[in-house]
Design a protein around this motif. Structure first.
Motif, mmCIF file in Angstrom:
data_model
loop_
_atom_site.group_PDB
_atom_site.id
_atom_site.type_symbol
_atom_site.label_atom_id
_atom_site.label_comp_id
_atom_site.label_asym_id
_atom_site.label_seq_id
_atom_site.Cartn_x
_atom_site.Cartn_y
_atom_site.Cartn_z
ATOM 1 N N VAL A 249 0.858 -1.189 0.000
ATOM 2 C CA VAL A 249 0.000 0.000 0.000
ATOM 3 C C VAL A 249 0.892 1.236 0.000
ATOM 4 N N PRO A 250 0.409 2.350 -0.567
ATOM 5 C CA PRO A 250 1.220 3.572 -0.568
ATOM 6 C C PRO A 250 1.319 4.167 0.833
ATOM 7 N N LEU A 251 2.391 4.922 1.055
ATOM 8 C CA LEU A 251 2.553 5.646 2.306
ATOM 9 C C LEU A 251 2.163 7.098 2.076
ATOM 10 N N GLN A 252 1.092 7.547 2.739
ATOM 11 C CA GLN A 252 0.650 8.926 2.633
ATOM 12 C C GLN A 252 1.559 9.819 3.471
ATOM 13 N N ARG A 253 1.816 11.030 2.978
ATOM 14 C CA ARG A 253 2.684 11.982 3.682
ATOM 15 C C ARG A 253 1.833 13.060 4.340
ATOM 16 N N PHE A 254 1.779 13.053 5.662
ATOM 17 C CA PHE A 254 1.006 14.023 6.413
ATOM 18 C C PHE A 254 1.907 15.189 6.840
ATOM 19 N N PRO A 255 1.314 16.364 7.095
ATOM 20 C CA PRO A 255 2.108 17.512 7.539
ATOM 21 C C PRO A 255 2.781 17.244 8.886
ATOM 22 N N GLY A 256 3.946 17.862 9.082
ATOM 23 C CA GLY A 256 4.668 17.748 10.338
ATOM 24 C C GLY A 256 5.394 16.435 10.472
ATOM 25 N N GLY A 257 5.770 16.136 11.707
ATOM 26 C CA GLY A 257 6.480 14.911 11.996
ATOM 27 C C GLY A 257 5.609 13.929 12.750
ATOM 28 N N HIS A 258 6.224 13.211 13.682
ATOM 29 C CA HIS A 258 5.484 12.193 14.419
ATOM 30 C C HIS A 258 4.322 12.806 15.200
ATOM 31 N N VAL A 259 4.488 14.033 15.663
ATOM 32 C CA VAL A 259 3.429 14.712 16.421
ATOM 33 C C VAL A 259 2.827 15.848 15.601
ATOM 34 N N GLY A 260 2.711 15.641 14.286
ATOM 35 C CA GLY A 260 2.111 16.655 13.427
ATOM 36 C C GLY A 260 0.696 17.024 13.829
ATOM 37 N N LEU A 261 -0.009 16.098 14.448
ATOM 38 C CA LEU A 261 -1.349 16.373 14.956
ATOM 39 C C LEU A 261 -1.342 17.561 15.907
ATOM 40 N N THR A 262 -0.269 17.693 16.697
ATOM 41 C CA THR A 262 -0.136 18.786 17.655
ATOM 42 C C THR A 262 0.494 20.018 17.025
ATOM 43 N N THR A 263 1.537 19.821 16.205
ATOM 44 C CA THR A 263 2.299 20.957 15.699
ATOM 45 C C THR A 263 1.689 21.606 14.465
ATOM 46 N N HIS A 264 0.928 20.846 13.667
ATOM 47 C CA HIS A 264 0.321 21.359 12.436
ATOM 48 C C HIS A 264 -1.167 20.969 12.384
ATOM 49 N N PRO A 265 -1.966 21.340 13.377
ATOM 50 C CA PRO A 265 -3.326 20.789 13.466
ATOM 51 C C PRO A 265 -4.226 21.135 12.284
ATOM 52 N N VAL A 266 -4.116 22.337 11.738
ATOM 53 C CA VAL A 266 -5.017 22.726 10.645
ATOM 54 C C VAL A 266 -4.707 21.917 9.394
ATOM 55 N N ALA A 267 -3.437 21.911 8.975
ATOM 56 C CA ALA A 267 -3.055 21.162 7.782
ATOM 57 C C ALA A 267 -3.231 19.667 7.998
ATOM 58 N N TYR A 268 -2.913 19.197 9.193
ATOM 59 C CA TYR A 268 -3.062 17.775 9.510
ATOM 60 C C TYR A 268 -4.530 17.368 9.410
ATOM 61 N N GLY A 269 -5.405 18.196 9.952
ATOM 62 C CA GLY A 269 -6.832 17.904 9.889
ATOM 63 C C GLY A 269 -7.337 17.824 8.464
ATOM 64 N N GLU A 270 -6.831 18.690 7.584
ATOM 65 C CA GLU A 270 -7.222 18.648 6.174
ATOM 66 C C GLU A 270 -6.809 17.327 5.534
ATOM 67 N N PHE A 271 -5.588 16.888 5.801
ATOM 68 C CA PHE A 271 -5.109 15.634 5.232
ATOM 69 C C PHE A 271 -5.873 14.443 5.794
ATOM 70 N N LEU A 272 -6.154 14.475 7.093
ATOM 71 C CA LEU A 272 -6.897 13.378 7.690
ATOM 72 C C LEU A 272 -8.301 13.305 7.114
ATOM 73 N N GLU A 273 -8.936 14.445 6.980
ATOM 74 C CA GLU A 273 -10.284 14.488 6.401
ATOM 75 C C GLU A 273 -10.276 13.890 4.995
ATOM 76 N N ALA A 274 -9.286 14.251 4.184
ATOM 77 C CA ALA A 274 -9.195 13.734 2.822
ATOM 78 C C ALA A 274 -8.935 12.246 2.824
ATOM 79 N N SER A 275 -8.105 11.754 3.723
ATOM 80 C CA SER A 275 -7.778 10.327 3.749
ATOM 81 C C SER A 275 -8.954 9.481 4.185
ATOM 82 N N LEU A 276 -9.891 10.081 4.879
ATOM 83 C CA LEU A 276 -11.081 9.349 5.317
ATOM 84 C C LEU A 276 -12.100 9.174 4.199
ATOM 85 N N ARG A 277 -12.037 10.052 3.189
ATOM 86 C CA ARG A 277 -13.033 9.948 2.119
ATOM 87 C C ARG A 277 -12.451 9.441 0.809
#
Length: 282
Positions: A249-277
């Protein structure tokens, strides 16, 4: 941020604090480290626009108490906790599940063992070191973390842990850096309070977890694996990249590093939302 509906759920050996926001199909968010439900504060409102979003403190963390505070912790038991939340809040339909770090390991086990309850799993940097070709090195690393914790205490163990996670090319002195939450003092205090439990019982057990590769390969159309753009070559990223390659399976590249959820929440949320649909595997 929207105020959640909060409740508690009795499970075997623990009581889980959980929070619910939004409406629509169920999305369960499983935190890593010592983050707890509050780890998702920066993304939950965006996700709740299209989902009923459930966040929670894993057993033994923050407001989710153990009946036996000294109980050993196991991935399968934590995955069963996640299943109980799905059964409570989405009894008639499979749910989407996101997990990060140790929470991503829980999500992988849930998918492998109860696929009929899971529509999709997005797993961000699960540190599944058992899939790596140099696994013996990482087993020795986990032994050092455990022994240092029991012999010298928390912060020396955190230093060993941070050194083992760093990039292969990084020869700088490691920092005992924690998964920092937002600025709320109460949450920071809870995070620090949970560190001995995380380092002493979650890290050694969860990072020794071996995924069922054949089972996950058969379910790859429901699995999205993600790694941080800034964490390439760190241990969790390398484990996730190896898992993706072995599963095809491909590896998706999310914003930030291991804790991108904390350090880049807006961009991370956009990527997570897209990966869910977006269909898995794309």
């Amino acid at each position: 941020m929207t105020a959640p509906a909060t409740d508690s759920l009795r499970v075997s050996g623990a009581t889980l604090h959980h929070e619910v926001r939004g409406s629509g199909p169920l999305l369960l968010l499983i935190p890593g480290g010592t983050g707890g439900a509050a780890a998702f504060d920066g993304v939950v409102d965006r996700l709740a626009a299209a989902h009923t979003v459930v966040t929670y403190d894993p057993r033994g963390m923050s407001r989710s108490t153990l009946d036996d505070p000294e109980a050993e912790q196991h991935v399968a038991e934590h995955a069963d906790d996640a299943l109980r939340l799905l059964d409570l809040l989405s009894p008639d339909a499979p749910a989407k599940v996101f997990g990060t770090s140790s929470g991503a390991i829980v999500a992988l086990h849930l998918l492998a063992t109860r696929p009929e309850r899971v529509e999709r799993v997005v797993a961000h940097e699960p540190p599944v070191v058992e899939v790596l070709p140099d696994v013996a090195t990482h087993r020795a690393f986990l032994t050092r973390v455990r022994d240092t914790f029991h012999t010298h205490g928390l912060m020396p163990a955190m230093t060993v842990f941070a050194a083992g996670l760093k990039k292969e090319s990084d020869s700088s002195e490691p920092e005992a850096r924690l998964e920092l939450p937002p600025q709320a003092a109460a949450r920071a205090e809870r995070t620090m309070g949970d560190l001995p439990y995380f380092v002493g019982r979650i890290v050694p057990s969860f990072m020794a977890y071996a995924p069922d590769m054949d089972r996950l390969r058969s379910l790859a159309d429901r699995l999205v694996l993600a790694g941080g753009r800034d964490s390439e070559s760190e241990l969790p990223w390398r484990a996730t990249a190896c898992l993706a390659e072995r599963l095809g399976v491909p590896l998706q590249r999310f914003p930030g590093g291991h804790v991108g959820l904390t350090t880049h929440p807006v961009a991370y949320g956009e990527f997570l939302e897209a990966s869910l649909r977006t269909p898995a595997g794309v």
